[in-house]
Scaffold this motif. Structure first.
Motif, PDB file in Angstrom:
ATOM      1  N   ARG A 147       0.835  -1.206   0.000  1.00 48.61           N
ATOM      2  CA  ARG A 147       0.000   0.000   0.000  1.00 48.61           C
ATOM      3  C   ARG A 147       0.870   1.256   0.000  1.00 48.61           C
ATOM      4  O   ARG A 147       0.565   2.239  -0.695  1.00 48.61           O
ATOM      5  N   ASP A 148       1.946   1.252   0.764  1.00 42.31           N
ATOM      6  CA  ASP A 148       2.879   2.392   0.731  1.00 42.31           C
ATOM      7  C   ASP A 148       3.544   2.493  -0.635  1.00 42.31           C
ATOM      8  O   ASP A 148       3.757   3.600  -1.149  1.00 42.31           O
ATOM      9  N   ILE A 149       3.897   1.354  -1.215  1.00 39.71           N
ATOM     10  CA  ILE A 149       4.533   1.341  -2.542  1.00 39.71           C
ATOM     11  C   ILE A 149       3.592   1.965  -3.572  1.00 39.71           C
ATOM     12  O   ILE A 149       4.002   2.803  -4.395  1.00 39.71           O
ATOM     13  N   GLU A 150       2.327   1.557  -3.535  1.00 40.82           N
ATOM     14  CA  GLU A 150       1.337   2.110  -4.473  1.00 40.82           C
ATOM     15  C   GLU A 150       1.166   3.616  -4.275  1.00 40.82           C
ATOM     16  O   GLU A 150       1.069   4.368  -5.258  1.00 40.82           O
ATOM     17  N   ASP A 151       1.132   4.053  -3.025  1.00 39.22           N
ATOM     18  CA  ASP A 151       0.983   5.486  -2.747  1.00 39.22           C
ATOM     19  C   ASP A 151       2.177   6.284  -3.272  1.00 39.22           C
ATOM     20  O   ASP A 151       2.004   7.366  -3.862  1.00 39.22           O
ATOM     21  N   ARG A 152       3.393   5.770  -3.054  1.00 37.27           N
ATOM     22  CA  ARG A 152       4.585   6.494  -3.521  1.00 37.27           C
ATOM     23  C   ARG A 152       4.597   6.587  -5.050  1.00 37.27           C
ATOM     24  O   ARG A 152       4.989   7.610  -5.614  1.00 37.27           O
ATOM     25  N   TYR A 153       4.157   5.534  -5.726  1.00 39.17           N
ATOM     26  CA  TYR A 153       4.103   5.548  -7.197  1.00 39.17           C
ATOM     27  C   TYR A 153       3.017   6.514  -7.674  1.00 39.17           C
ATOM     28  O   TYR A 153       3.228   7.310  -8.601  1.00 39.17           O
ATOM     29  N   ARG A 154       1.867   6.478  -7.038  1.00 38.19           N
ATOM     30  CA  ARG A 154       0.753   7.356  -7.418  1.00 38.19           C
ATOM     31  C   ARG A 154       1.120   8.829  -7.230  1.00 38.19           C
ATOM     32  O   ARG A 154       0.713   9.684  -8.011  1.00 38.19           O
ATOM     33  N   ASP A 155       1.938   9.104  -6.196  1.00 41.33           N
ATOM     34  CA  ASP A 155       2.355  10.483  -5.927  1.00 41.33           C
ATOM     35  C   ASP A 155       3.556  10.920  -6.759  1.00 41.33           C
ATOM     36  O   ASP A 155       4.037  12.053  -6.620  1.00 41.33           O
ATOM     37  N   GLY A 156       4.074  10.016  -7.597  1.00 36.99           N
ATOM     38  CA  GLY A 156       5.205  10.357  -8.455  1.00 36.99           C
ATOM     39  C   GLY A 156       6.550  10.342  -7.763  1.00 36.99           C
ATOM     40  O   GLY A 156       7.547  10.836  -8.307  1.00 36.99           O
ATOM     41  N   LEU A 157       6.612   9.767  -6.559  1.00 34.97           N
ATOM     42  CA  LEU A 157       7.872   9.762  -5.816  1.00 34.97           C
ATOM     43  C   LEU A 157       8.839   8.701  -6.315  1.00 34.97           C
ATOM     44  O   LEU A 157      10.056   8.864  -6.209  1.00 34.97           O
ATOM     45  N   ILE A 158       8.320   7.586  -6.829  1.00 37.74           N
ATOM     46  CA  ILE A 158       9.188   6.526  -7.354  1.00 37.74           C
ATOM     47  C   ILE A 158       8.852   6.277  -8.811  1.00 37.74           C
ATOM     48  O   ILE A 158       7.733   6.526  -9.263  1.00 37.74           O
ATOM     49  N   THR A 159       9.841   5.772  -9.563  1.00 41.06           N
ATOM     50  CA  THR A 159       9.647   5.516 -10.986  1.00 41.06           C
ATOM     51  C   THR A 159       8.842   4.236 -11.191  1.00 41.06           C
ATOM     52  O   THR A 159       8.685   3.416 -10.277  1.00 41.06           O
ATOM     53  N   GLU A 160       8.368   4.059 -12.418  1.00 38.59           N
ATOM     54  CA  GLU A 160       7.617   2.836 -12.729  1.00 38.59           C
ATOM     55  C   GLU A 160       8.498   1.601 -12.573  1.00 38.59           C
ATOM     56  O   GLU A 160       8.046   0.558 -12.083  1.00 38.59           O
ATOM     57  N   ALA A 161       9.779   1.715 -12.965  1.00 36.51           N
ATOM     58  CA  ALA A 161      10.692   0.572 -12.836  1.00 36.51           C
ATOM     59  C   ALA A 161      10.858   0.167 -11.373  1.00 36.51           C
ATOM     60  O   ALA A 161      10.831  -1.026 -11.032  1.00 36.51           O
ATOM     61  N   THR A 162      11.030   1.165 -10.494  1.00 32.48           N
ATOM     62  CA  THR A 162      11.142   0.880  -9.064  1.00 32.48           C
ATOM     63  C   THR A 162       9.858   0.278  -8.535  1.00 32.48           C
ATOM     64  O   THR A 162       9.865  -0.690  -7.755  1.00 32.48           O
ATOM     65  N   TYR A 163       8.727   0.827  -8.977  1.00 34.95           N
ATOM     66  CA  TYR A 163       7.431   0.303  -8.544  1.00 34.95           C
ATOM     67  C   TYR A 163       7.269  -1.157  -8.938  1.00 34.95           C
ATOM     68  O   TYR A 163       6.844  -1.989  -8.117  1.00 34.95           O
ATOM     69  N   ARG A 164       7.602  -1.496 -10.172  1.00 40.24           N
ATOM     70  CA  ARG A 164       7.439  -2.884 -10.638  1.00 40.24           C
ATOM     71  C   ARG A 164       8.325  -3.835  -9.845  1.00 40.24           C
ATOM     72  O   ARG A 164       7.908  -4.947  -9.491  1.00 40.24           O
ATOM     73  N   THR A 165       9.546  -3.413  -9.558  1.00 37.95           N
ATOM     74  CA  THR A 165      10.454  -4.260  -8.781  1.00 37.95           C
ATOM     75  C   THR A 165       9.911  -4.499  -7.379  1.00 37.95           C
ATOM     76  O   THR A 165       9.899  -5.635  -6.882  1.00 37.95           O
ATOM     77  N   LEU A 166       9.452  -3.417  -6.739  1.00 36.18           N
ATOM     78  CA  LEU A 166       8.918  -3.544  -5.372  1.00 36.18           C
ATOM     79  C   LEU A 166       7.598  -4.316  -5.367  1.00 36.18           C
ATOM     80  O   LEU A 166       7.335  -5.096  -4.436  1.00 36.18           O
ATOM     81  N   GLU A 167       6.774  -4.124  -6.388  1.00 33.45           N
ATOM     82  CA  GLU A 167       5.504  -4.835  -6.455  1.00 33.45           C
ATOM     83  C   GLU A 167       5.736  -6.345  -6.558  1.00 33.45           C
ATOM     84  O   GLU A 167       5.025  -7.142  -5.917  1.00 33.45           O
ATOM     85  N   GLU A 168       6.718  -6.726  -7.347  1.00 31.76           N
ATOM     86  CA  GLU A 168       7.017  -8.140  -7.509  1.00 31.76           C
ATOM     87  C   GLU A 168       7.474  -8.772  -6.182  1.00 31.76           C
ATOM     88  O   GLU A 168       7.140  -9.926  -5.891  1.00 31.76           O
TER      89      GLU A 168
END
Length: 396
Positions: free
Chosen positions: A370-391
């Protein structure tokens, strides 16, 4: 020849530069700093070089074997550091203080910088003994929890009259800062009257200054804190925990639950009616519970699991991840061990804990994703970082 002045210059620059978490010294290498998760070379004059810069003079920046021995001995209170590591067949941990020396009237005269030091022996290319030293800048004073973005739900569930609160995560993830921030909040703003004791290896953030500042401003403190260092003041964490029973604290912070003995001692302290705060090097609530139980013999695991679930009040797991602008942000997972949560886990067999904890995180706490999704939605992390953390942290 590398001097104490060179060392202090580099340490002060690191302490003053936001985002630097470590300095690494090793013979035949230049000094490296960890700056927002990336390694950069630091010259002896304190200049930080970018990775894409080319400079043949860097060979002259490499630390020689004689210099690394000098640095190690100086940090180890002027004693023979390598001889001590040979004797113990282990590493050395210590705190180090730099006080700035300036003329009378200088704005920075007497400014203090604190560091945590670890040194370990190894081998170089020629099979010769080599010392690697890691020095971590420590904040002189932590901010309040809300200034670190710690959510109100964590703050609300942190204080209990008894039980165990754990902050978990890998090295350098901000566990000590989170704990110290909560303790400062208790010392300075809590309505409770508390005696807090700590045992740390080494002492990282000295919170007695909070009480000193309150007295200077005419405020009457309701609480106090006493720091002790392992092994300088007390030999082991388990010994410090057993000594705590005789000291009758309201809260006891122990730097790390690192083995069966310290886990057993911490549970014993909780079961005698105390609040225990500590850390583990695990990521996630489920893996923390599993790690604490797994060190015990098979026949003891069911009882230790019951003791642990009965004792726990909150587990917070924290990671620092790189942001889109090259800095770092914290992501957290937490589960308050309320009465309904403990009831479910007490009835759950060990082999079924992981999926049940995942469900409880969604129902009563907050999973890391949930924190990962929030940081991605707010533009704080890149899509590549988001995908890695989501996995890695996505829910099954």
């Amino acid at each position: 020849m590398f001097s104490v002045e060179d060392l202090h210059r580099m340490l002060i620059v690191a302490s003053d530069t936001p985002g630097i978490s470590d300095l690494d010294f090793m013979s035949d290498h230049p000094v490296f700093v960890n700056w927002y998760g990336d390694r950069h070379v630091m010259r002896r004059d304190g200049t930080i070089l970018k990775g894409d810069e080319c400079d043949v003079s860097l060979l002259h920046e490499c630390i020689t074997p004689d210099e690394i021995r000098f640095i190690a001995n100086h940090l180890f209170r002027g004693a023979a550091a390598q001889e001590e590591m040979n004797r113990t067949q282990g590493g050395l941990n210590m705190a180090y203080l730099v006080e700035e020396k300036h003329a009378v009237g200088h704005a920075r005269r007497g400014a203090k910088h604190r560091f945590r030091v670890n040194m370990v022996q190894g081998k170089n290319t020629y099979d010769e003994t080599n010392v690697q030293i890691t020095i971590r800048p420590l904040p002189n004073m932590v901010k309040f929890p809300e200034d670190y973005g710690i959510p109100p739900e964590i703050i609300r569930h942190f204080f209990h009259t008894r039980g165990m609160v754990l902050v978990t995560g890998p090295t350098g993830s901000g566990k000590t800062t989170l704990l110290a921030s909560m303790l400062r909040d208790w010392l300075e703003r809590s309505t409770h009257s508390l005696k807090i004791i700590t045992a740390e290896d080494p002492i990282e953030i000295v919170l007695q200054e909070v009480i000193h500042q309150m007295l200077l401003s005419g405020r009457i403190p309701k609480s106090f804190i006493h720091h002790a260092e392992i092994p300088g003041n007390l030999k082991t964490f388990s010994l410090s925990i057993r000594e705590a029973v005789r000291r009758h604290p309201n809260a006891a912070l122990f730097g790390e639950l690192r083995d069966r003995e310290s886990i057993d001692a911490a549970l014993e302290l909780v079961l005698t009616g105390h609040l225990v705060l500590s850390t583990t090097h695990t990521t996630g609530v489920g893996s923390t519970i599993d790690r604490l139980i797994s060190g015990f013999p098979t026949e003891e695991k069911p009882m230790k699991k019951q003791d642990l679930v009965y004792s726990l009040r909150l587990v917070v797991s924290q990671l620092l991840v790189k942001t889109a602008d090259g800095k770092q942000t914290a992501i957290r997972e937490y589960l308050p061990f309320t009465t309904p949560v403990r009831k479910v886990l007490l009835e759950t067999p060990i082999e079924h804990l992981y999926p049940v904890i995942d469900r409880l995180l969604q129902q009563y706490g907050r999973p890391m994703i949930r924190d990962i999704e929030d940081r991605y939605r707010d533009g704080l992390i890149t899509e590549a970082t988001y995908r890695t953390l989501e996995e890695e942290h996505g829910l099954v």
